[in-house]
Scaffold this motif. Structure first.
Motif, PDB file in Angstrom:
ATOM      1  N   TYR A   1      -7.852   8.113   3.347  1.00  0.00           N
ATOM      2  CA  TYR A   1      -7.563   8.237   1.926  1.00  0.00           C
ATOM      3  C   TYR A   1      -8.982   9.032   1.651  1.00  0.00           C
ATOM      4  CZ  TYR A   1      -3.384   5.673   1.468  1.00  0.00           C
ATOM      5  OH  TYR A   1      -2.115   5.058   1.717  1.00  0.00           O
TER       6      TYR A   1
ATOM      7  N   MET B   1      -5.140  -3.036   2.763  1.00  0.00           N
ATOM      8  CA  MET B   1      -5.831  -1.882   3.025  1.00  0.00           C
ATOM      9  C   MET B   1      -6.453  -2.029   4.450  1.00  0.00           C
ATOM     10  SD  MET B   1      -6.722   1.323   2.203  1.00  0.00           S
ATOM     11  CE  MET B   1      -6.308   1.722   0.554  1.00  0.00           C
TER      12      MET B   1
ATOM     13  N   THR C   1       0.713  -1.257   0.060  1.00  0.00           N
ATOM     14  CA  THR C   1       0.066   0.083  -0.169  1.00  0.00           C
ATOM     15  C   THR C   1       0.776   1.201   0.054  1.00  0.00           C
ATOM     16  OG1 THR C   1      -1.350  -1.136   1.256  1.00  0.00           O
ATOM     17  CG2 THR C   1      -2.028   1.172   1.091  1.00  0.00           C
TER      18      THR C   1
ATOM     19  N   LYS D   1      -8.312   2.090   8.908  1.00  0.00           N
ATOM     20  CA  LYS D   1      -7.710   3.393   9.196  1.00  0.00           C
ATOM     21  C   LYS D   1      -7.369   3.988   8.091  1.00  0.00           C
ATOM     22  CE  LYS D   1      -4.345   5.399  12.387  1.00  0.00           C
ATOM     23  NZ  LYS D   1      -3.581   5.054  13.374  1.00  0.00           N
ATOM     24  N   SER D   2      -6.539   3.245   7.345  1.00  0.00           N
ATOM     25  CA  SER D   2      -5.877   3.934   5.959  1.00  0.00           C
ATOM     26  C   SER D   2      -7.062   4.300   4.992  1.00  0.00           C
ATOM     27  CB  SER D   2      -5.080   2.750   5.436  1.00  0.00           C
ATOM     28  OG  SER D   2      -3.922   2.555   6.127  1.00  0.00           O
TER      29      SER D   2
END
Length: 428
Positions: free
Chosen positions: A170, A162, A138, A165-166
């Protein structure tokens, strides 16, 4: 988000990098490779393929993919491999030495990944002129993706993971990332695929086998006579490992250790902190629990029954698993994502993990359902599981054999990525 708004966002992003770069020079970790990160000492040679591997772990994945790449025809396939860290760079240097030494039509050049300032990335892409860029796991950098779009460079994100939180981070700029997103995403699970689909569109997403399975060799349990720790752990006394335990779970791990030593007073317990600089915390914890402990570095002969060995030396966890009757794998009694429980398995030990192992969800829930590993709901449940395994450990060779078969059945990720790379490169 309109095209003009995307342009404004990228300009703002570029200004932020311009302000940050003078400060980053004082970061000790970034001094290594500074000239390459800033392109201050020139650019790398042109390449057909640019592969980005963030750090050491991803660099090993890149190495595995490189081993599976097959150039079309007689023309040399030029590959630029980049990374953000010193460990990753050193790994890529070794990978390049191996791959280039084969003289199999690949020319691999390692380089530090430039800072993601749009001006630097535009310059890098114009110089390298790749046909395809591959991102491992990622690595979603707006400057890099924007430069690839401007240069008509297709982008493949492979072995993609993924987290929620990520994804939430984004989704602060969903239209920006949708506009700049990779042409194809190969995610390591359906769950990761759904998250990538939310951000980039499901039509771009495929699911693949994790390349990490390809990296796992066929090594079995280490024989006691060749095990470097054989003289420290008496064969007649049960030996249990707490592997890669974390400070956030100290309270539960301490209760687990105290409960196990009370229930099975003749055993030897090896406690391996995940981070060595927290060793004093574990000393205090063992003292507070009234447990007898010794530092591994002070152990010159066989450990006495009823002793906790606090491991303060590096690189001995896997040999220790080769002597253990049972193992608890840390980072899993607190919501930390867990640690690698495949290491004890391939050494022939049935691992016990807590409920928090989402970082290793790519291994597959089947590993728990099949009984190869045990998931405990908390420290009390882990204690009961460890006692059962200590009292009746499964045959080491049978556990290792089943683990190898589990891994073999899930290999093929590197080959799948190599085929996708070939498909992209061979398109007009």
């Amino acid at each position: 988000m309109a095209l003009t708004a995307i342009g404004v966002a990228l300009k703002t992003y570029g200004l932020a990098w311009k302000a940050a770069l003078p400060l980053l020079k004082f970061n000790g970790r970034l001094k290594e490779g500074w000239e390459q990160r800033t392109l201050a000492d020139g650019e790398p040679a042109p390449a057909d393929l640019w592969m980005q591997a963030a750090s050491g772990g991803e660099a090993y994945l890149a190495w595995e993919v490189l081993r599976h790449l097959k150039p079309a025809g007689t023309q040399t396939l030029r590959v630029l491999v980049t990374t953000n860290t010193l460990q990753g760079y050193q790994t890529l240097l070794r990978a390049a030495e191996e791959i280039n030494g084969r003289r199999a039509g690949l020319a691999v050049q390692p380089w530090y990944f430039p800072f993601d300032a749009p001006e630097l990335m535009d310059r890098m892409v114009r110089r390298v002129r790749p046909k395809l860029a591959v991102i491992l796991e990622t690595e979603i950098w707006p400057g890099f993706l924007s430069a690839c779009k401007a240069g008509n460079v297709r982008v493949l994100l492979a072995n993609g993971r993924m987290t929620t939180k990520s994804l939430a981070g984004y989704m602060a700029w969903p239209d920006l990332f949708r506009a700049l997103g990779p042409d194809r995403i190969m995610a390591v699970s359906e769950t990761d695929g759904r998250r990538f689909g939310t951000l980039f569109g499901r039509e771009r997403v495929r699911v693949m086998t994790n390349i990490k399975f390809d990296r796992m060799g066929d090594a079995g349990p280490m024989a006691r006579k060749t095990n470097p720790l054989g003289d420290l752990i008496p064969d007649k006394d049960p030996f249990v490992i707490f592997g890669s335990v974390r400070k956030e779970e100290e309270h539960d791990v301490t209760r687990l250790a105290a409960g196990l030593m009370s229930a099975r007073p003749a055993l030897v317990l090896g406690l391996f902190p995940r981070h060595m600089h927290h060793l004093d915390l574990w000393r205090r914890a063992m003292d507070g629990a009234g447990l007898n402990w010794v530092l591994r570095s002070r152990l010159n002969g066989p450990a006495r029954p009823g002793t906790v060995i606090l491991w303060d030396t590096f690189g001995e966890l896997v040999p220790a698993y080769g002597l253990a009757k049972a193992a608890f794998v840390g980072g899993s009694l607190a919501p930390l994502g867990g640690q690698n429980f495949l290491e004890p398995l391939t050494s022939g030990v049935t691992p016990v993990t807590g409920p928090h192992w989402k970082n290793f969800a790519w291994v597959g829930r089947e590993i728990i359902d099949s009984g190869l590993a045990v998931e405990a709901s908390g420290w009390q449940d882990a204690l009961e599981s460890l006692k059962k395994i200590v009292d009746n450990p499964p045959p080491r060779q049978e556990v290792a054999k089943a683990a190898k078969q589990y891994i073999r059945d899930r290999r093929g990720g590197a080959e799948a990525v190599a085929k996708q790379v070939a498909d992209f490169l061979n398109k007009d």
